[in-house]
Write an enzyme that holds these catalytic residues in place. Structure first.
Site, PDB file in Angstrom:
ATOM      1  N   CYS A 263       5.514 -83.038  12.476  1.00 12.89           N
ATOM      2  CA  CYS A 263       5.390 -81.849  13.309  1.00 12.89           C
ATOM      3  C   CYS A 263       4.039 -81.158  13.219  1.00 12.89           C
ATOM      4  O   CYS A 263       3.057 -81.671  13.708  1.00 12.89           O
ATOM      5  CB  CYS A 263       6.545 -80.892  13.015  1.00 12.89           C
TER       6      CYS A 263
ATOM      7  N   GLU B 141      12.229 -84.320  13.033  1.00 10.70           N
ATOM      8  CA  GLU B 141      12.128 -83.648  11.733  1.00 10.70           C
ATOM      9  C   GLU B 141      13.508 -83.031  11.391  1.00 10.70           C
ATOM     10  O   GLU B 141      14.210 -82.557  12.292  1.00 10.70           O
ATOM     11  CB  GLU B 141      11.073 -82.535  11.892  1.00 10.70           C
TER      12      GLU B 141
ATOM     13  N   LYS C 111       5.715 -83.366   3.972  1.00 13.20           N
ATOM     14  CA  LYS C 111       4.882 -82.618   4.924  1.00 13.20           C
ATOM     15  C   LYS C 111       3.812 -81.788   4.213  1.00 13.20           C
ATOM     16  O   LYS C 111       4.111 -80.960   3.342  1.00 13.20           O
ATOM     17  CB  LYS C 111       5.782 -81.712   5.761  1.00 13.20           C
TER      18      LYS C 111
HETATM   19  C1  ACM Z   1       6.984 -77.396  12.914  1.00 12.37           C
HETATM   20  O1  ACM Z   1       6.134 -77.858  12.174  1.00 12.37           O
HETATM   21  N1  ACM Z   1       8.267 -77.627  12.714  1.00 12.37           N
HETATM   22  C2  ACM Z   1       6.603 -76.577  14.071  1.00 12.37           C
END
Ligand code: ACM
Length: 274
Positions: free
Chosen positions: A141, A38, A108
């Protein structure tokens, strides 16, 4: 399918240097799918939205263009996290690029901690891309903690989940074994290492330990918790088409959605409406 995982340690704000580092580490690497962390070109801990905005790029920007060049050199597809600017919004996104150019981004959905005040949440759901005939789903993530994310990808037919990450809690790597088993799917979690403390008192240590898990829960590749790493595994994605966990139990068609009451959770403990 040859899958390469590149665990890196980006320097905050040094986009060119981070891209050079990725290029150097992937020099000579041939793969069908390369997964990176990420926000792998910018670093993670933005102080404010202005600072984030200065690092964010369009989905056809310079970073994506350079990654397309690397995909061509690798002879396959790359999935990597970056800060995507679109209109007045900035998303914590993952781009999918191939030898012939960009295929799209995932924005995301479940933002973690301070990301909530920095990024706009994605509202495009969890996409599946056809990468050389293999359906590959994307999540980023913290999406791991919501089983619905991986399930949504499995129900859409993904056989592999590419999962760029910047993990700081200690749960995800173990939890991905469950995500893989409960969906009978390959999961490729690629995390970063290193520390950032750009906000005084809010030191973040990224936990590395990138891992690739098979549909039966076997860990096929596992990186160290510290230090950059380049790992690869040869997988047969067709294995993820077999969704039986016993001869009579199929993890997708045995679901009983009519039995799952989708009440709203009320934090005050009062009954929720179905
Ligand atoms: C995250 O989602 N970077 C912990």
């Amino acid at each position: 399918m040859k899958v390469v995982m590149l665990q890196t340690s980006p320097e905050f704000g040094e986009v060119d240097r981070n891209l050079d580092d990725i290029d150097r580490r992937l020099e000579g690497v041939q793969a069908d799918l390369v997964v990176l962390p990420e926000l792998c070109t910018t670093g993670y801990q933005f102080r404010d939205r202005a600072e984030l905005g200065a690092c964010a790029e369009a989905a056809d920007g310079r970073t994506v263009e350079r990654m397309c060049g690397r995909a061509a050199a690798c002879g396959g597809h790359l999935v990597f996290g970056f800060a995507e600017r679109a209109g007045g919004r900035v998303y914590n996104a993952a781009a999918v690029v191939g030898p012939d150019g960009p295929l799209g981004t995932y924005r995301k959905v479940h933002l973690f901690a301070d990301e909530k005040r920095l990024f706009d949440p994605g509202d495009g759901g969890f996409p599946v891309f056809d990468l050389g005939g293999v359906p590959v789903g994307i999540m980023v993530c913290f999406d791991w903690i919501f089983p619905e994310a991986a399930r949504s990808l499995a129900l859409q037919g993904a056989l592999v989940i590419a999962h760029p990450a910047n993990l700081v809690l200690r749960y995800c790597q173990d939890a991905m074994v469950t995500r893989a088993i409960e969906n009978r799917i390959f999961t490729v979690t690629v995390n970063r290492v290193g520390t950032e403390e750009r906000v005084p008192g809010a030191r973040l240590t990224f936990t590395g330990s990138s891992r690739l898990v098979a549909p039966d829960g076997a860990v096929l590749a596992d990186a160290a918790p510290d230090g950059p790493a380049l790992l690869y595994a040869e997988i047969d994605p067709r294995r993820a088409r077999e969704k039986h966990v016993t001869t009579t139990n199929h993890v997708l068609t045995d679901r009983r959605p009519d039995q799952y009451r989708l009440g709203r959770f009320n934090p005050d403990g009062t009954d929720s409406e179905p």
